[in-house]
Design a protein around this motif. Structure first.
Motif, short mmCIF file in Angstrom:
data_model
loop_
_atom_site.label_atom_id
_atom_site.label_comp_id
_atom_site.label_asym_id
_atom_site.label_seq_id
_atom_site.Cartn_x
_atom_site.Cartn_y
_atom_site.Cartn_z
N LEU A 29 49.67 12.76 -49.49
CA LEU A 29 49.38 11.26 -48.92
C LEU A 29 49.95 10.91 -47.61
CD1 LEU A 29 49.60 8.85 -51.90
CD2 LEU A 29 47.65 9.43 -50.91
N ARG A 30 51.38 11.66 -47.41
CA ARG A 30 52.16 11.46 -46.30
C ARG A 30 51.35 12.50 -45.13
NH1 ARG A 30 55.43 15.16 -43.95
NH2 ARG A 30 55.87 16.31 -45.79
N GLU A 31 51.14 13.77 -45.47
CA GLU A 31 50.45 14.58 -44.61
C GLU A 31 49.08 14.14 -44.13
OE1 GLU A 31 50.74 18.59 -46.44
OE2 GLU A 31 52.93 18.75 -45.57
N GLY A 32 48.41 13.61 -45.21
CA GLY A 32 47.07 13.01 -44.95
C GLY A 32 47.16 11.98 -43.53
N LEU A 33 48.28 11.51 -43.38
CA LEU A 33 48.29 10.45 -42.26
C LEU A 33 49.02 11.05 -41.12
CD1 LEU A 33 49.22 7.20 -44.18
CD2 LEU A 33 46.98 7.93 -43.38
N ASN A 34 49.08 12.39 -41.14
CA ASN A 34 49.98 13.18 -39.83
C ASN A 34 51.33 12.72 -39.74
OD1 ASN A 34 47.59 15.08 -39.40
ND2 ASN A 34 46.64 13.28 -38.76
N ARG A 76 46.98 5.93 -49.60
CA ARG A 76 45.99 6.10 -50.42
C ARG A 76 45.02 5.25 -49.91
NH1 ARG A 76 47.94 5.37 -55.04
NH2 ARG A 76 48.24 7.68 -55.66
N THR A 77 45.18 3.86 -49.85
CA THR A 77 43.97 2.99 -49.56
C THR A 77 43.57 3.42 -48.26
OG1 THR A 77 45.16 1.24 -50.70
CG2 THR A 77 43.71 0.57 -49.12
N LYS A 78 44.40 3.80 -47.30
CA LYS A 78 43.97 3.93 -45.85
C LYS A 78 43.03 5.50 -45.81
CE LYS A 78 45.34 4.63 -41.07
NZ LYS A 78 46.27 4.47 -40.02
N LEU A 79 43.52 6.29 -46.53
CA LEU A 79 42.70 7.47 -46.53
C LEU A 79 41.36 7.34 -47.51
CD1 LEU A 79 45.74 10.03 -47.31
CD2 LEU A 79 44.40 9.81 -45.14
N ASP A 80 41.42 6.62 -48.59
CA ASP A 80 40.25 6.52 -49.24
C ASP A 80 38.93 5.88 -48.19
OD1 ASP A 80 41.17 7.69 -51.54
OD2 ASP A 80 41.80 5.97 -52.40
N ALA A 81 39.79 4.78 -47.55
CA ALA A 81 38.56 4.02 -46.65
C ALA A 81 38.21 4.91 -45.69
CB ALA A 81 39.51 2.92 -46.16
N ALA A 82 39.06 5.86 -45.06
CA ALA A 82 38.73 6.71 -44.02
C ALA A 82 37.65 7.87 -44.50
CB ALA A 82 39.65 7.46 -43.43
N PRO A 88 28.27 10.17 -45.52
CA PRO A 88 26.97 9.57 -45.27
C PRO A 88 26.41 9.13 -46.44
CG PRO A 88 26.92 12.04 -45.14
CD PRO A 88 28.42 11.63 -45.32
N ALA A 89 25.76 7.94 -46.23
CA ALA A 89 25.11 7.39 -47.65
C ALA A 89 23.76 8.18 -48.07
CB ALA A 89 24.53 5.91 -46.97
N ASP A 90 23.12 8.79 -47.27
CA ASP A 90 21.96 9.69 -47.62
C ASP A 90 22.24 10.99 -46.87
OD1 ASP A 90 20.23 6.84 -47.11
OD2 ASP A 90 20.63 7.53 -49.15
N GLU A 91 21.71 11.91 -47.26
CA GLU A 91 21.92 13.30 -47.03
C GLU A 91 20.97 13.29 -45.51
OE1 GLU A 91 23.38 15.55 -48.33
OE2 GLU A 91 22.82 17.31 -46.83
N VAL A 104 27.63 19.97 -35.16
CA VAL A 104 28.27 20.66 -34.04
C VAL A 104 29.81 20.50 -33.79
CG1 VAL A 104 26.00 20.68 -32.85
CG2 VAL A 104 27.62 18.75 -32.37
N ALA A 105 30.42 19.77 -34.64
CA ALA A 105 31.69 19.42 -34.60
C ALA A 105 32.48 20.60 -34.43
CB ALA A 105 32.33 18.52 -35.71
N PRO A 106 33.20 20.69 -33.62
CA PRO A 106 33.82 22.33 -33.27
C PRO A 106 35.15 22.41 -33.99
CG PRO A 106 34.34 20.78 -31.50
CD PRO A 106 33.52 19.94 -32.10
N GLY A 107 34.92 23.05 -35.11
CA GLY A 107 36.41 23.38 -36.00
C GLY A 107 36.85 22.21 -36.77
N SER A 108 36.13 21.05 -36.95
CA SER A 108 36.73 19.88 -37.33
C SER A 108 36.59 19.94 -39.02
CB SER A 108 36.15 18.66 -36.67
OG SER A 108 34.96 18.59 -37.17
N ASP A 109 37.50 19.25 -39.64
CA ASP A 109 37.34 18.94 -40.98
C ASP A 109 37.06 17.17 -41.07
OD1 ASP A 109 40.42 20.69 -41.71
OD2 ASP A 109 37.95 21.43 -41.68
N SER A 110 35.82 17.05 -41.85
CA SER A 110 35.40 15.83 -41.52
C SER A 110 36.01 14.73 -42.32
CB SER A 110 33.86 15.79 -42.42
OG SER A 110 33.75 16.05 -43.70
N ASP A 111 37.17 15.06 -43.28
CA ASP A 111 37.78 14.19 -44.00
C ASP A 111 39.16 13.73 -43.54
OD1 ASP A 111 39.07 16.63 -44.25
OD2 ASP A 111 39.64 16.47 -46.41
N ASP A 112 39.26 14.11 -42.00
CA ASP A 112 40.67 13.76 -41.42
C ASP A 112 40.11 13.53 -39.84
OD1 ASP A 112 43.12 13.11 -41.14
OD2 ASP A 112 43.92 15.30 -41.21
N VAL A 113 39.24 12.74 -39.56
CA VAL A 113 38.91 12.17 -38.35
C VAL A 113 39.03 10.90 -37.69
CG1 VAL A 113 36.77 12.26 -36.45
CG2 VAL A 113 37.01 14.29 -38.23
#
Length: 517
Positions: A29-34, A76-82, A88-91, A104-113
């Motif tokens: 949780l701590r590292e998830g918020l950098n 936890r609340t902040k990470l879950d909300a993010a 995406p709601a639909d594919e 095309v996101a260059p090297g990004s992880d979609s769960d920490d933007v």
């Protein structure tokens, strides 16, 4: 009559202790918020090592437990909300802009933007970016990122075309800095713009001088007082993204605990205090050399990563480090070289550190053949690495080199106090409660002693006469030492501490100068 009012008040004030998630979840949780341990520790009013202990399995109590639980729940609340906002709601279809951007996101992880409040330089191309990925500003759209080539239809490339590409790339080294891009440095598994790396030492010196209106003595005194916490903050900064966690307060075996309040533990550091017993007849000019930054150099040593584990048997695993009970070999060269285990009056087995054991094993090998191998009886060791403090050491060394080059005595003294006090307070000290590693203290100190012995042997091997070796940094020699050691104030250099004459010129052997009592 029973005081029911007091019981009611007790029941009203009693409450169930708030539950905390498992230790590994707390860290996630701590590292998830950098957030670093130091940042969280400051907010909670505790030390960074205390937070490290909570993330290793220990639990806080009282009011700080409630604050910590509040932070964890909020994280936890902040990470879950993010995560929910980015899912995406639909594919996404072929024409979906969101899908295109993700593709095309260059090297990004979609769960920490995260969206930045103000644009910051992209770590890939240096141009303003509106998002950050795992704490690093980046362009999510490759069309905006100057470091990412636009995707084109794949087509065969002929050999002449490849040669033309090589010719186009060759002159890149002559381009301007702006054309080459942004210089980056490694931060964990990612990179960061070098210009974004904070200079903690320079900033602290500048702030101290400003606070004391340029008074060098007052600023130096203030920096010396804060040398320990500042060294710990620098260590925490240089450990960001590191592969290993530092166990701040591990369990230690009894051999690493003081036997009395003012006594010592059982570990022998092999501190040299040796004087050559006899010099040849005649008069001799002796030069006392001072080895620069002995403890700073000794930070590069094999340090155990975790809690020490016990083992028995005459076996040494080079992948581990710690302390060892050995019977040292007989040393037959005391007339010309100090004993690698230092001056010891009592015979029999003794506990030595990793640097001392490795030095003895090296000297017993075919390259030197100076002694028999030591006999190992038992050991307390853990998996180890030689580079655990390397970034910390390099940051201090670079600051020291700059200070010498700029004749900056304030920074020079500040840096010296940082690394010397860091080493001296790692044990049972009331001055540094962030990191309690008595084993590290012994290993770093004995590495400094082993380094001095190695310099003494180099002097002897190059034809100098070694007269005295003391502590971590004092080596007395006779002969042309400048042909062996570079002179200067750098860490790899030596400087002259004293020059004196021994002997009367009469044709008889003489006693070498004795060590002070």
């Amino acid at each position: 009559m029973t005081d029911f009012g007091a019981i009611d008040a007790l029941l009203a004030g009693a409450k169930k202790e708030v539950m905390l998630p498992p230790a590994e979840e707390r860290r996630r949780l701590r590292e998830g918020l950098n957030l670093s341990r130091a940042q969280l520790a400051t907010a909670l009013g505790v030390g960074a090592s205390t937070v490290g202990g909570w993330e290793s399995g220990r639990d806080p109590s009282g009011e700080v437990r409630e604050k910590y639980a509040y932070f964890l729940e909020g994280a936890r609340t902040k990470l879950d909300a993010a995560a929910a906002a980015e899912a995406p709601a639909d594919e996404p279809g072929d024409n979906d802009p969101a899908g295109a951007e993700q593709a095309v996101a260059p090297g990004s992880d979609s769960d920490d933007v995260d969206v930045l409040p103000a644009p910051q330089p992209c770590v890939l191309c240096g141009q303003p970016a509106r998002h950050q990925v795992e704490g690093f500003p980046q362009h999510l759209d490759s069309a905006e990122c100057g470091a990412v080539e636009p995707v084109q239809a794949e087509k065969p490339v002929s050999e002449p075309a490849l040669q033309q590409t090589s010719r186009q790339l060759a002159p890149a080294g002559r381009q301007s800095q702006a054309a080459r891009g942004v210089k980056v440095v490694p931060v964990g598994r990612r990179v960061q713009a070098a210009s974004d790396t904070p200079d903690l030492i320079g900033s602290a010196v500048a702030a101290a001088l400003a606070e004391h209106a340029g008074d060098v003595e007052a600023a130096t005194a203030a920096l010396v007082k804060r040398a320990i916490p500042d060294a710990m903050a620098l260590l925490d900064h240089t450990r960001k993204g590191g592969r290993y966690d530092i166990v701040a307060h591990p369990w230690l075996p009894d051999i690493l605990r003081k036997q009395s309040a003012r006594g010592a533990d059982q570990v022998w550091e092999a501190r040299p205090k040796w004087t050559r017993p006899e010099l040849p007849a005649g008069q001799h000019e002796v030069t006392a050399l001072d080895v620069n930054g002995a403890y700073l150099s000794a930070l590069k040593t094999h340090l155990p990563l975790g809690q020490l584990e016990h083992s028995t048997g005459d076996h040494h695993d080079r992948r581990r480090a710690g302390v060892h009970l050995i019977t040292p070999p007989v040393w037959d060269h005391d007339a010309v070289l100090p004993n690698p285990i230092g001056n010891r009056d009592e015979p029999g087995p003794l506990w030595v550190t990793e640097p001392t054991l490795r030095l003895l094993l090296r000297l017993s090998g075919p390259k030197y053949g100076l002694c028999d191998p030591p006999e190992i009886h038992e050991s307390w060791t853990s998996g180890a690495t030689e580079g655990l403090l390397e970034k910390f050491r390099i940051a201090l060394k670079d600051a020291r080199d700059r200070a010498i080059g700029e004749d900056d005595e304030v920074t020079l003294e500040y840096v010296k106090q940082m690394y010397s006090k860091f080493v001296s307070t790692l044990g049972e000290s009331n001055y540094n409660r962030e990191l309690y590693r008595t084993d590290w203290m012994h290993l770093i100190r004995s590495q400094a002693f082993a380094n001095l012995w190695t310099k003494a042997f180099k002097a002897y091997d190059e034809g100098l006469m070694v007269v005295r070796a003391m502590g971590t940094d004092e080596l007395h020699v006779i002969g042309d030492w400048r042909a062996v050691f570079p002179e200067g104030r750098g860490v790899t250099e030596v400087k002259v501490k004293d020059v004196y004459t021994v002997g009367t010129g009469q044709d008889q052997p003489m006693q070498a100068p004795q060590s002070p009592s």
